[in-house]
Design an enzyme around this catalytic site. Structure first.
Site, PDB file in Angstrom:
ATOM      1  N   ASP A 156       0.818  -1.218   0.000  1.00 42.73           N
ATOM      2  CA  ASP A 156       0.000   0.000   0.000  1.00 42.73           C
ATOM      3  C   ASP A 156       0.851   1.268   0.000  1.00 42.73           C
ATOM      4  O   ASP A 156       0.351   2.345   0.275  1.00 42.73           O
ATOM      5  CB  ASP A 156      -0.947   0.017   1.199  1.00 42.73           C
ATOM      6  CG  ASP A 156      -0.222  -0.130   2.533  1.00 42.73           C
ATOM      7  OD1 ASP A 156       1.022  -0.137   2.555  1.00 42.73           O
ATOM      8  OD2 ASP A 156      -0.920  -0.239   3.565  1.00 42.73           O
ATOM      9  N   LYS A 194      -0.330  20.293   8.059  1.00 42.72           N
ATOM     10  CA  LYS A 194       0.213  18.936   8.206  1.00 42.72           C
ATOM     11  C   LYS A 194       1.724  18.876   7.955  1.00 42.72           C
ATOM     12  O   LYS A 194       2.186  18.183   7.052  1.00 42.72           O
ATOM     13  CB  LYS A 194      -0.511  17.971   7.276  1.00 42.72           C
ATOM     14  CG  LYS A 194      -2.002  17.851   7.566  1.00 42.72           C
ATOM     15  CD  LYS A 194      -2.691  16.875   6.651  1.00 42.72           C
ATOM     16  CE  LYS A 194      -4.170  16.780   6.973  1.00 42.72           C
ATOM     17  NZ  LYS A 194      -4.880  15.845   6.065  1.00 42.72           N
TER      18      LYS A 194
END
Length: 227
Positions: free
Chosen positions: A108, A152
């Site tokens: 992933d 972020k």
């Protein structure tokens, strides 16, 4: 050197997308994750891959095949039942018997980091990337005046597992028949002082764990012109 891609998981957090396809076949910018990974490895000169597959593996077989259309050579290790990340790698041992060492990556992960930097002679090595805050950060001065906002940001004094590794064949002694490498082999290797790390900064890396990750990865990949 060969690379092993762990591509057998269910991807439960990506339902309902993974009701119809395995997680590695989830598309980012209209290309399945597994194809991005094969392309990435090929870019860095790694064309021999072993794909550890299980759930809905037929879709991966159909799309990737023997790898020739991507300039790669692909073989498959099949899990008839979920074995975890450690068990999946152990299940692929026969396909790696000709290797003194090899790369492994989670199915992933999307990245542009150079995996060849992990190839430290005779070492088990883990790739690290800076921890990214899940929240925007408020910047203040000494008087608590707001100076601005950073969305972020990376926290450069904290590092996380990037899901990309270099192992020697010794690793098979540490692997469970069924279980995750993160809670078995890696802690054991670290305890014995046999695990090294390579830090990667200022490089694209994204793990696809949620629907939001797909959207954010697509934006970041367009920004770094991976598309």
């Amino acid at each position: 050197m060969k690379a092993v891609i762990l591509a057998g998981g269910f991807g439960k957090r990506l339902k309902p997308l993974t009701d119809q396809r395995p997680k590695p076949m989830i598309e980012v910018l209209n290309v399945p994750i597994i194809e991005w990974q094969v392309r990435w490895l090929r870019k860095f000169g790694i064309k021999d891959c072993v794909l550890c597959v299980g759930y809905m593996r037929g879709q991966i077989f159909d799309h990737i095949g023997d790898g020739s259309k991507f300039g790669a050579k692909i073989k498959y290790s099949v899990e008839e039942e979920p074995l975890g990340t450690g068990g999946a790698l152990k299940n692929a041992q026969d396909l790696l018997s000709d290797q003194e060492s090899f790369l492994m990556l989670n199915g992933d992960v999307l990245t542009e980091l150079d995996p060849n930097r992990l190839n430290l002679a005779g070492s088990h090595t883990i790739a690290l990337v800076p921890l990214r805050s899940p929240f925007g950060v408020v910047e203040l001065d000494s008087d608590s005046k707001v100076l601005g906002f950073v969305e972020k940001p990376e926290i450069l004094d904290r590092w996380i597992n990037a899901g990309v590794y270099h192992f020697t064949r010794e690793v098979f002694r540490y692997l469970p028949e069924n279980g995750n490498i993160e809670v078995t082999a890696l802690p054991a290797l670290a305890k014995e002082g046999k695990l090294k790390a390579v830090k990667y900064q200022n490089v694209f890396w994204r793990s696809i764990d949620s629907h939001k990750d797909i959207e954010e990865a697509a934006k970041e990949m367009q920004a770094v012109r991976m598309s």
